[in-house]
Design a protein around this motif. Structure first.
Motif, mmCIF file in Angstrom:
data_model
loop_
_atom_site.group_PDB
_atom_site.id
_atom_site.type_symbol
_atom_site.label_atom_id
_atom_site.label_comp_id
_atom_site.label_asym_id
_atom_site.label_seq_id
_atom_site.Cartn_x
_atom_site.Cartn_y
_atom_site.Cartn_z
ATOM 1 N N ARG A 180 -5.677 31.942 15.434
ATOM 2 C CA ARG A 180 -5.659 32.400 14.046
ATOM 3 C C ARG A 180 -6.981 32.080 13.374
ATOM 4 O O ARG A 180 -7.691 31.160 13.777
ATOM 5 C CB ARG A 180 -4.507 31.769 13.271
ATOM 6 C CG ARG A 180 -4.631 30.264 13.074
ATOM 7 C CD ARG A 180 -3.353 29.715 12.423
ATOM 8 N NE ARG A 180 -3.427 28.287 12.186
ATOM 9 C CZ ARG A 180 -2.412 27.557 11.770
ATOM 10 N NH1 ARG A 180 -1.220 28.121 11.542
ATOM 11 N NH2 ARG A 180 -2.559 26.254 11.571
ATOM 12 N N TYR A 232 -3.786 36.500 12.642
ATOM 13 C CA TYR A 232 -3.357 35.984 13.937
ATOM 14 C C TYR A 232 -3.778 36.948 15.036
ATOM 15 O O TYR A 232 -3.503 38.156 14.951
ATOM 16 C CB TYR A 232 -1.848 35.770 13.954
ATOM 17 C CG TYR A 232 -1.451 34.504 13.231
ATOM 18 C CD1 TYR A 232 -1.533 34.415 11.841
ATOM 19 C CD2 TYR A 232 -1.015 33.373 13.931
ATOM 20 C CE1 TYR A 232 -1.204 33.242 11.173
ATOM 21 C CE2 TYR A 232 -0.676 32.199 13.273
ATOM 22 C CZ TYR A 232 -0.782 32.141 11.897
ATOM 23 O OH TYR A 232 -0.457 30.984 11.240
ATOM 24 N N TRP A 275 -2.048 32.730 21.324
ATOM 25 C CA TRP A 275 -2.286 33.124 19.940
ATOM 26 C C TRP A 275 -3.348 32.215 19.322
ATOM 27 O O TRP A 275 -3.324 30.989 19.515
ATOM 28 C CB TRP A 275 -0.992 33.014 19.134
ATOM 29 C CG TRP A 275 0.040 34.009 19.514
ATOM 30 C CD1 TRP A 275 1.046 33.859 20.427
ATOM 31 C CD2 TRP A 275 0.178 35.341 19.001
ATOM 32 N NE1 TRP A 275 1.791 35.010 20.509
ATOM 33 C CE2 TRP A 275 1.284 35.930 19.651
ATOM 34 C CE3 TRP A 275 -0.519 36.089 18.052
ATOM 35 C CZ2 TRP A 275 1.711 37.236 19.377
ATOM 36 C CZ3 TRP A 275 -0.098 37.374 17.782
ATOM 37 C CH2 TRP A 275 1.000 37.932 18.434
#
Length: 124
Positions: free
Chosen positions: A38, A94, A36
């Motif tokens: 962001r 995200y 992930w």
């Protein structure tokens, strides 16, 4: 080709919790890592967390260590980001990513496949 699709973003209060999901599809073993990133308005995209698909080992940015947890479900080809005690500064889009390189780099360039992103807004 690998496709990744995120879900689960939204509005959450500071100190609450939120779970993001990301499902990958494509040829089996097409990716070694999932993670992930962001991106907040006016800022560069930054690494949040990553997991080695085969072993389940994880890596986190210092800013989320101890608050966020990344986990994978091999049977579902899905990776999750559990956001506990989020802060207003965690507000961002995200992005889920999948990578062929087993080194799990923290730079954007190290990842080949990207989702469209999901907005997370943390209210104070």
């Amino acid at each position: 080709q690998v496709h990744v699709v995120e879900s689960g973003g939204g509005l959450v209060q500071a100190g609450g919790s939120l779970r993001l999901s990301c499902e990958a599809s494509g040829r089996t073993f097409s990716w070694s890592t999932m993670g992930w990133f962001r991106q907040a308005p006016g800022k560069e995209r930054e690494f949040v967390a990553g997991v080695w698909w085969g072993t389940g080992s994880t890596n986190y940015a210092d800013s989320v260590k101890g608050r966020f947890t990344i986990a994978r479900d091999i049977a579902k080809n899905t990776v999750y980001l559990h956001m506990n005690s989020p802060k207003p500064e965690d507000t961002a889009v995200y992005y889920c990513a999948a990578g062929r390189d087993s080194r799990l780099g923290t730079s954007v360039e190290a990842w080949e496949y990207w989702g469209q992103g999901t907005q997370v807004t943390v209210s104070s």
